[in-house]
Write an enzyme that holds these catalytic residues in place. Sequence first.
Site, mmCIF file in Angstrom:
data_model
loop_
_atom_site.group_PDB
_atom_site.id
_atom_site.type_symbol
_atom_site.label_atom_id
_atom_site.label_comp_id
_atom_site.label_asym_id
_atom_site.label_seq_id
_atom_site.Cartn_x
_atom_site.Cartn_y
_atom_site.Cartn_z
ATOM 1 C CE1 TYR A 167 -2.084 8.104 3.715
ATOM 2 C CE2 TYR A 167 -1.246 9.472 5.480
ATOM 3 C CZ TYR A 167 -1.013 8.609 4.440
ATOM 4 O OH TYR A 167 0.253 8.259 4.125
ATOM 5 C CB ILE A 170 -0.969 0.007 1.209
ATOM 6 C CG1 ILE A 170 -1.736 -1.316 1.319
ATOM 7 C CG2 ILE A 170 -1.961 1.168 1.080
ATOM 8 C CD1 ILE A 170 -2.637 -1.423 2.541
ATOM 9 N N PRO A 171 1.561 1.516 -1.135
ATOM 10 C CG PRO A 171 2.288 1.686 -3.347
ATOM 11 C CD PRO A 171 1.606 0.759 -2.384
ATOM 12 C CG HIS A 172 0.566 5.408 2.189
ATOM 13 N ND1 HIS A 172 0.901 4.094 2.408
ATOM 14 C CD2 HIS A 172 0.924 6.076 3.311
ATOM 15 C CE1 HIS A 172 1.422 3.974 3.619
ATOM 16 N NE2 HIS A 172 1.453 5.160 4.187
ATOM 17 C CB ALA A 173 2.987 10.204 -0.554
#
Length: 157
Positions: A111, A63-66
């Site tokens: 988020y 789950i890549p996220h920014a």
Amino acid sequence: MNRLIEPELVKIVNSFDSKNDCLAYMVGLLAESGCLNKPDRFLAAVKGREEIMSTGIGRGVAIPHARDLTVTALKMAVCVIHEPLDFMSVDNLPVQLVFMIAVPQDLNKEYMKILRVLAEYLRDDNNRTTLINARDEKELYNEVQHIEETMVNALTI
């Protein structure tokens, strides 16, 4: 509320040469959807997050996220990879399911809820198997709709 996951953000890919290729591809999808003002900066933020700790959470999922100022709308891209990809996951297993989340700077509470709902959903073996075995992108998108509904419900609480 805008759709979190649009049909054009849901892809089935045969393989990627590297984790960075996968990340760049998914940032490209998000950029095309119009939610990123500066895709290069967002990609750098995602890669920076990966350097601190891999977002490969285990069980074949990443789950890549920014969260970044250049993100104009909360969006998620979903990718099923037929050939498992080394993501330097916490369990050292390669990944086949990647969910990339682009989060506007001011949506920290939302988020956290989305990450929690997604992680809970993907903990279930049947849910992961159903996504990985989708016959085509339309079927995959239909399955992903269940996740989005759960997330939207969590956000309204």
